[in-house]
Design an enzyme around this catalytic site. Structure first.
Site, mmCIF file in Angstrom:
data_model
loop_
_atom_site.group_PDB
_atom_site.id
_atom_site.type_symbol
_atom_site.label_atom_id
_atom_site.label_comp_id
_atom_site.label_asym_id
_atom_site.label_seq_id
_atom_site.Cartn_x
_atom_site.Cartn_y
_atom_site.Cartn_z
ATOM 1 N N SER A 106 34.288 47.444 37.918
ATOM 2 C CA SER A 106 35.282 46.416 37.639
ATOM 3 C C SER A 106 35.278 46.016 36.164
ATOM 4 O O SER A 106 34.243 46.053 35.495
ATOM 5 C CB SER A 106 34.997 45.183 38.497
ATOM 6 O OG SER A 106 35.781 44.075 38.096
ATOM 7 N N GLN A 127 38.093 50.271 36.472
ATOM 8 C CA GLN A 127 39.239 49.430 36.839
ATOM 9 C C GLN A 127 39.588 48.502 35.683
ATOM 10 O O GLN A 127 38.708 47.951 35.020
ATOM 11 C CB GLN A 127 38.909 48.609 38.085
ATOM 12 C CG GLN A 127 39.984 47.612 38.495
ATOM 13 C CD GLN A 127 39.777 46.237 37.865
ATOM 14 O OE1 GLN A 127 38.665 45.871 37.509
ATOM 15 N NE2 GLN A 127 40.855 45.483 37.714
ATOM 16 N N ARG A 164 42.522 30.132 46.010
ATOM 17 C CA ARG A 164 41.459 30.359 46.993
ATOM 18 C C ARG A 164 40.766 29.036 47.281
ATOM 19 O O ARG A 164 39.882 28.597 46.541
ATOM 20 C CB ARG A 164 40.487 31.406 46.462
ATOM 21 C CG ARG A 164 41.179 32.742 46.196
ATOM 22 C CD ARG A 164 40.348 33.683 45.351
ATOM 23 N NE ARG A 164 41.171 34.804 44.890
ATOM 24 C CZ ARG A 164 40.835 35.604 43.894
ATOM 25 N NH1 ARG A 164 39.691 35.416 43.249
ATOM 26 N NH2 ARG A 164 41.636 36.582 43.525
ATOM 27 N N LYS A 251 46.847 50.043 41.482
ATOM 28 C CA LYS A 251 46.269 49.325 42.620
ATOM 29 C C LYS A 251 47.009 48.010 42.863
ATOM 30 O O LYS A 251 47.160 47.199 41.950
ATOM 31 C CB LYS A 251 44.785 49.036 42.369
ATOM 32 C CG LYS A 251 44.057 48.348 43.523
ATOM 33 C CD LYS A 251 42.579 48.190 43.195
ATOM 34 C CE LYS A 251 41.814 47.597 44.365
ATOM 35 N NZ LYS A 251 42.160 46.176 44.612
ATOM 36 N N HIS A 275 44.786 43.107 47.820
ATOM 37 C CA HIS A 275 43.612 42.544 47.136
ATOM 38 C C HIS A 275 42.666 41.890 48.136
ATOM 39 O O HIS A 275 42.059 40.856 47.860
ATOM 40 C CB HIS A 275 44.044 41.535 46.067
ATOM 41 C CG HIS A 275 43.194 41.562 44.832
ATOM 42 N ND1 HIS A 275 43.550 42.266 43.712
ATOM 43 C CD2 HIS A 275 41.998 40.984 44.538
ATOM 44 C CE1 HIS A 275 42.621 42.113 42.780
ATOM 45 N NE2 HIS A 275 41.665 41.340 43.261
ATOM 46 N N ARG A 278 43.194 38.196 48.986
ATOM 47 C CA ARG A 278 42.715 37.197 48.034
ATOM 48 C C ARG A 278 43.786 36.708 47.072
ATOM 49 O O ARG A 278 43.529 35.800 46.281
ATOM 50 C CB ARG A 278 41.548 37.774 47.225
ATOM 51 C CG ARG A 278 40.309 38.040 48.059
ATOM 52 C CD ARG A 278 39.260 38.827 47.292
ATOM 53 N NE ARG A 278 38.805 38.160 46.078
ATOM 54 C CZ ARG A 278 37.930 37.161 46.053
ATOM 55 N NH1 ARG A 278 37.438 36.683 47.188
ATOM 56 N NH2 ARG A 278 37.540 36.633 44.908
#
EC number: 1.1.-.-
Length: 396
Positions: A106, A127, A164, A251, A275, A278
């Site tokens: 990541s 990523q 979130r 993605k 995701h 999320r």
């Protein structure tokens, strides 16, 4: 404790991790309906049982972007992975490498590119987000290329952070968050010793390397919040192509038209993904979105999928719905938090065994033989049309 499935690792991780870390990875956006639908919809995909097929020469091996994979699985990019186990990215990458599948680092990893890449034999994937700071993006791409990363996974479903609610309750954010995290760490001594004390530095390695100074959790939250770019468009991907000539995967695709745009752009692959539930609650689960996307672009572009995959049976289901390969996120992080590299290695062994059972009993000797014909049509591709509220239970 007995570990026989990813759900066992989830239970163990909840005991091991401070709540702010467990709920950060376990939770989703808003009321978490999409988070739960990812799992529930996939569980409703019914496979055709076939018998007397002589399955003695079954193989899970597949090829993607000129790489041979021992099975159609890769480890997804997960932010803060190194907070779940000591130098977590290094441990997870080692487990994936030993299994013969890709590991994706990541942008917001704890361990930087230069720490992880030399520890494994096969090239890892990297990523990247679209961020306002284009200098950082260029720097990250140059470093990824120098480290031998083979594939770029470009995340496009985060022009802004998701809402979130769990994070505010758990201590990841909200009032007195730093103090709450401190006391949670004290109450979880295994994690405090392994990661809190011996897993340092707790920098965001890729960002620290660019900024030239340490970046902790507060910096992570603030820097990302200030750098996500809502102006993202296909032109930004054209800019990326100037600096990256390897395979490029987009993605965060949930709509067939976006998938067609990815083909027109010339992307090498897409990830059908919300995701992990999320970002935006109420969108389609990946299992429900995948068939229409496969109908639109199968054969024109590599199709990967994530969100809701917890075992080898789920992998077979996703491939039958149209994916070429899947990405594992939460499932491997639970295992990593529980037992480090050994936990991830064991999880991958479990998934391999579960895939072999599912393929043996559906008559598919190879990955290429898993298709829409493997599905009971009434219960396969035709998933429930409405996002009806579900009882709030285990979202793993």
């Amino acid at each position: 404790m007995i570990i026989s499935a990813a759900s066992d690792y989830r239970a163990a991780a909840q005991r091991t991790l401070p709540p702010f870390l467990f709920h950060y990875i376990d939770g989703g956006a808003y009321a978490e309906y999409t988070l739960r639908r990812n799992v529930e919809d996939l569980s409703q995909v019914a496979l055709r049982q076939r018998v007397l097929k002589n399955m003695s020469d079954l193989s899970l091996e597949t090829t993607l972007f000129n790489e041979t994979l021992s099975m159609p699985v890769a480890l997804a990019p997960v932010g803060l992975c190194g907070m779940y186990a000591r130098r977590g990215e290094v441990q997870a990458a080692a487990a994936a490498d030993a299994k013969g599948i890709p590991f994706t680092l990541s942008t917001v990893s704890v361990c930087p590119i230069e720490e992880v890449a030399p520890t494994i034999q096969r090239p890892m994937w990297f990523q990247l987000y679209v961020l306002r700071d284009r200098g950082f993006m260029r720097n990250a791409l140059e470093r990824a290329k120098a480290a031998g990363c083979s594939t770029l996974v470009f995340t496009v479903d985060m022009p802004t952070p998701g809402a979130r609610y769990r994070d505010a309750h758990s201590g990841m954010s909200g009032p007195n968050a730093a103090m709450r995290r401190y006391w949670q760490a004290v109450m979880h001594p295994k994690w405090a010793w392994d990661v809190g004390l011996n897993g340092r530095p707790h920098d965001l390695g890729n960002i620290s390397a660019y900024l030239g100074k340490p970046t902790g959790l507060e910096d992570y939250i603030g820097w990302l919040a200030n750098n996500f770019d809502p102006s993202i468009s296909w032109k930004d991907l054209e800019w990326i192509r100037e600096f990256w000539d390897g395979p490029m995967v987009i993605k965060g695709i949930l709509d067939p038209e976006d998938a067609r745009d990815a083909v027109r752009f010339g992307a090498d692959g897409i990830v059908v993904s919300n995701h992990g539930g999320r970002q935006l609650d109420g969108v389609l689960s990946s299992a429900r979105a995948l068939p229409a996307i496969a109908d639109a672009v199968k054969g024109d572009i590599a199709i990967l999928a994530d969100s809701g995959i917890r075992n080898g049976l789920d992998v077979v289901r996703m491939i039958a719905l149209g994916a070429d390969t899947v990405l594992l996120g939460r499932a491997y992080l639970y295992a990593l938090a529980t037992a480090g590299k050994a936990g991830v290695a064991n999880l991958l062994d479990l998934i391999e065994k579960e895939m072999k059972v599912a393929m043996t009993l559906t008559g598919a000797k190879s990955i290429s033989e898993i298709s829409g014909d493997s599905l009971v049509q009434e219960l396969g591709r035709s998933l429930p049309a409405a996002l009806a509220p579900m009882s709030k239970g285990d979202a793993a």
